[in-house]
Design a protein around this motif. Structure first.
Motif, mmCIF file in Angstrom:
data_model
loop_
_atom_site.group_PDB
_atom_site.id
_atom_site.type_symbol
_atom_site.label_atom_id
_atom_site.label_comp_id
_atom_site.label_asym_id
_atom_site.label_seq_id
_atom_site.Cartn_x
_atom_site.Cartn_y
_atom_site.Cartn_z
ATOM 1 N N SER A 1 0.790 -1.229 0.000
ATOM 2 C CA SER A 1 0.000 0.000 0.000
ATOM 3 C C SER A 1 0.829 1.289 0.000
ATOM 4 C CB SER A 1 -0.935 -0.003 1.211
ATOM 5 O OG SER A 1 -1.799 1.119 1.180
ATOM 6 N N GLY A 2 1.758 1.386 -0.923
ATOM 7 C CA GLY A 2 2.506 2.627 -1.075
ATOM 8 C C GLY A 2 3.776 2.735 -0.268
ATOM 9 N N ILE A 3 4.115 1.688 0.500
ATOM 10 C CA ILE A 3 5.369 1.701 1.258
ATOM 11 C C ILE A 3 6.134 0.408 1.015
ATOM 12 C CG2 ILE A 3 4.428 3.157 3.091
ATOM 13 C CD1 ILE A 3 4.259 0.624 4.841
ATOM 14 N N ILE A 4 7.419 0.439 1.321
ATOM 15 C CA ILE A 4 8.215 -0.788 1.306
ATOM 16 C C ILE A 4 8.958 -0.891 2.637
ATOM 17 C CG2 ILE A 4 8.496 -0.953 -1.185
ATOM 18 C CD1 ILE A 4 11.255 0.289 -0.888
ATOM 19 N N SER A 5 9.061 -2.111 3.139
ATOM 20 C CA SER A 5 9.802 -2.395 4.361
ATOM 21 C C SER A 5 10.999 -3.252 3.995
ATOM 22 C CB SER A 5 8.914 -3.145 5.359
ATOM 23 O OG SER A 5 9.700 -3.721 6.398
ATOM 24 N N ILE A 6 12.173 -2.841 4.449
ATOM 25 C CA ILE A 6 13.394 -3.597 4.199
ATOM 26 C C ILE A 6 14.058 -3.870 5.542
ATOM 27 C CG2 ILE A 6 15.665 -3.618 3.092
ATOM 28 C CD1 ILE A 6 14.525 -1.697 1.000
ATOM 29 N N GLU B 1 15.987 -1.981 10.278
ATOM 30 C CA GLU B 1 14.809 -1.919 9.416
ATOM 31 C C GLU B 1 14.642 -0.514 8.856
ATOM 32 O OE1 GLU B 1 9.957 -2.755 9.529
ATOM 33 O OE2 GLU B 1 11.156 -2.895 11.370
ATOM 34 N N TRP B 2 14.175 -0.444 7.614
ATOM 35 C CA TRP B 2 13.849 0.820 6.963
ATOM 36 C C TRP B 2 12.446 0.720 6.375
ATOM 37 C CZ3 TRP B 2 18.263 -1.966 6.455
ATOM 38 C CH2 TRP B 2 19.480 -1.349 6.800
ATOM 39 N N ILE B 3 11.717 1.825 6.398
ATOM 40 C CA ILE B 3 10.441 1.909 5.692
ATOM 41 C C ILE B 3 10.486 3.151 4.816
ATOM 42 C CG2 ILE B 3 7.953 2.289 5.904
ATOM 43 C CD1 ILE B 3 7.940 0.581 8.376
ATOM 44 N N PHE B 4 10.228 2.973 3.529
ATOM 45 C CA PHE B 4 10.275 4.065 2.563
ATOM 46 C C PHE B 4 8.950 4.142 1.807
ATOM 47 C CE2 PHE B 4 14.637 2.371 2.793
ATOM 48 C CZ PHE B 4 15.366 3.518 3.079
ATOM 49 N N LEU B 5 8.676 5.305 1.240
ATOM 50 C CA LEU B 5 7.612 5.413 0.253
ATOM 51 C C LEU B 5 8.052 4.646 -0.988
ATOM 52 C CD1 LEU B 5 6.833 9.226 0.590
ATOM 53 C CD2 LEU B 5 5.446 7.338 1.457
ATOM 54 N N ASP B 6 7.141 3.967 -1.645
ATOM 55 C CA ASP B 6 7.545 3.100 -2.759
ATOM 56 C C ASP B 6 7.803 3.852 -4.063
ATOM 57 O OD1 ASP B 6 5.027 3.717 -3.662
ATOM 58 O OD2 ASP B 6 4.291 1.649 -3.746
ATOM 59 N N ILE C 1 20.410 3.054 2.841
ATOM 60 C CA ILE C 1 20.729 1.767 3.452
ATOM 61 C C ILE C 1 22.237 1.608 3.616
ATOM 62 C CG2 ILE C 1 20.685 -0.732 3.097
ATOM 63 C CD1 ILE C 1 17.921 -0.337 1.786
ATOM 64 N N LEU C 2 22.986 1.941 2.577
ATOM 65 C CA LEU C 2 24.442 1.817 2.627
ATOM 66 C C LEU C 2 25.037 2.655 3.748
ATOM 67 C CD1 LEU C 2 25.542 1.895 -1.128
ATOM 68 C CD2 LEU C 2 25.914 0.030 0.491
ATOM 69 N N ASN C 3 24.613 3.901 3.829
ATOM 70 C CA ASN C 3 25.162 4.790 4.849
ATOM 71 C C ASN C 3 24.841 4.299 6.253
ATOM 72 O OD1 ASN C 3 26.504 7.435 3.714
ATOM 73 N ND2 ASN C 3 24.810 6.998 2.334
ATOM 74 N N ASP C 4 23.666 3.719 6.446
ATOM 75 C CA ASP C 4 23.310 3.186 7.760
ATOM 76 C C ASP C 4 24.076 1.901 8.079
ATOM 77 O OD1 ASP C 4 21.573 5.265 8.171
ATOM 78 O OD2 ASP C 4 19.778 4.154 7.598
ATOM 79 N N LEU C 5 24.357 1.110 7.057
ATOM 80 C CA LEU C 5 25.083 -0.138 7.279
ATOM 81 C C LEU C 5 26.535 0.105 7.686
ATOM 82 C CD1 LEU C 5 23.824 -2.516 4.423
ATOM 83 C CD2 LEU C 5 23.268 -2.603 6.856
ATOM 84 N N GLN C 6 27.015 1.321 7.466
ATOM 85 C CA GLN C 6 28.372 1.647 7.898
ATOM 86 C C GLN C 6 28.514 1.536 9.417
ATOM 87 O OE1 GLN C 6 31.144 2.602 5.769
ATOM 88 N NE2 GLN C 6 29.696 1.612 4.384
ATOM 89 N N ALA D 1 6.685 9.022 10.895
ATOM 90 C CA ALA D 1 6.545 8.464 12.247
ATOM 91 C C ALA D 1 7.565 7.357 12.482
ATOM 92 C CB ALA D 1 5.124 7.928 12.447
ATOM 93 N N PHE D 2 7.747 6.484 11.491
ATOM 94 C CA PHE D 2 8.692 5.381 11.648
ATOM 95 C C PHE D 2 10.131 5.874 11.732
ATOM 96 C CE2 PHE D 2 11.677 2.328 9.854
ATOM 97 C CZ PHE D 2 11.454 1.235 10.671
ATOM 98 N N SER D 3 10.447 6.941 10.996
ATOM 99 C CA SER D 3 11.822 7.444 10.964
ATOM 100 C C SER D 3 12.311 7.892 12.334
ATOM 101 C CB SER D 3 11.936 8.599 9.963
ATOM 102 O OG SER D 3 11.248 9.751 10.440
ATOM 103 N N GLU D 4 11.382 8.148 13.260
ATOM 104 C CA GLU D 4 11.759 8.608 14.589
ATOM 105 C C GLU D 4 11.902 7.478 15.605
ATOM 106 O OE1 GLU D 4 12.571 11.796 15.370
ATOM 107 O OE2 GLU D 4 12.382 12.097 13.205
ATOM 108 N N VAL D 5 11.486 6.273 15.235
ATOM 109 C CA VAL D 5 11.548 5.145 16.172
ATOM 110 C C VAL D 5 12.988 4.839 16.571
ATOM 111 C CG1 VAL D 5 11.072 2.686 16.481
ATOM 112 C CG2 VAL D 5 9.390 4.144 15.334
#
Length: 312
Positions: A75-80, A95-100, A111-116, A161-165
């Motif tokens: 429904s318009g988002i992706i979870s990775i 975990e990341w949630i983005f608009l699709d 994702i790459l920058n966070d995996l550092q 909202a998720f970005s602040e978790v």
């Protein structure tokens, strides 16, 4: 009385909407072929283990351990979700949630920058650094949209909202159930600042996204009464946010209990005596927690004007 108090909903209806939307999904490997191709570069041993209409799993086993990537669209988002497990039993998860509709190169760059920050993981840090350097260079040369549009307002609020978790998780390690509570709290904070005329419609859509989150993390079977829980939290967190803003002496112990002590429990299950008999260390801990909650709310509200200029 806050407008959202009057919002009535049925969990059964949300589940029907949820299932109906899932059936409309396009094949994930076609829609996100670029991103999947990029994710496969994270490790030379990564292969597609499972592939369905709206879910895909990548897995690798190497000399350092194992890597799993879980990719779901809804429904318009992706979870990775990316998990790394080393042979020394060091486990890390993000975990990341983005608009699709965001540029897939932009998603991969984030994702790459966070995996550092994944240290002592199954990832080859040299490969990650090489991919990151190239990706950062390409992103700087591109003009990329944040993906917000009048057609994904609820999804945009949910992603904000998720970005602040993660801020709460950085303050203190939080469980998956606790992450849902924080996400719910943040969704209510975002709704309170959204266009009042659209709140009913936005809540209906956000509720289905919250149910998706529960299902995606195998939490539905841990809730005895989903409808009651969602209804209760909508009112409870609405009250708490209003009181936080109006009462400088607000006691954050209740929120702390919902986030860390007894997440997913109905209000009647959490006894006020737990708060009254808090230890000194607990009070010191919640003092730091209060600053984090205030910062989280402020950050959400700071992001919303940019969204509102586009959507409302």
């Amino acid at each position: 009385m806050w407008t959202l108090y009057s919002i009535g909903f049925l969990t059964v209806l949300f589940c029907i909407i949820y299932n109906a939307i899932r059936k409309k999904k396009t094949q994930i490997t076609s829609k996100f072929s670029i991103l999947i191709h990029l994710l496969l570069k994270l490790d030379k041993e990564l292969v597609i283990e499972d592939d369905s209409r709206d879910e895909i799993t990548l897995f690798s086993s190497n000399l350092r351990g194992a890597i799993a990537v879980f990719f779901v669209q809804y429904s318009g988002i992706i979870s990775i979700i990316i998990e790394s497990n080393t042979i020394e039993n060091n486990s890390q998860r993000r975990e990341w949630i983005f608009l699709d509709n965001i540029n897939q190169y932009m998603i991969f760059n984030q994702i790459l920058n966070d995996l550092q920050n994944f240290h002592n993981s199954s990832f080859d840090q040299r490969i990650l650094q090489k991919l990151t350097d190239k990706s950062n260079h390409n992103i700087k040369r591109s003009i990329l949209s944040n993906g917000y549009s009048p057609y994904n307002t609820a999804q945009s609020l949910f992603v904000i909202a998720f970005s602040e978790v993660e801020k709460i998780n950085n303050f203190q390690k939080i469980s998956q159930k606790g992450s849902f509570e924080v996400l719910f709290f943040n969704c209510v904070a975002a709704l309170q600042k959204s266009n009042i005329k659209q709140q009913n419609e936005l809540w209906d859509q956000i509720a289905t996204l919250l149910i998706f989150y529960l299902e995606n993390h195998n939490l539905m079977n841990q809730i005895k009464d989903v409808e009651k829980l969602l209804t209760e939290r909508l009112t409870l967190y609405g009250d708490q946010i209003q009181e936080i803003k109006s009462n400088p002496d607000y006691n954050y112990s209740m929120l702390y209990d919902y986030f860390f002590v007894k997440p997913l429990k109905l209000h009647s299950k959490i006894k006020s005596k737990v708060i009254e008999t808090s230890s000194l260390s607990r009070r010191i801990q919640t003092a730091g927690f209060s600053k984090m909650v205030l910062f989280m709310i402020a950050d959400i509200e700071e992001k919303l004007p940019v969204l509102q200029n586009i959507l409302f």
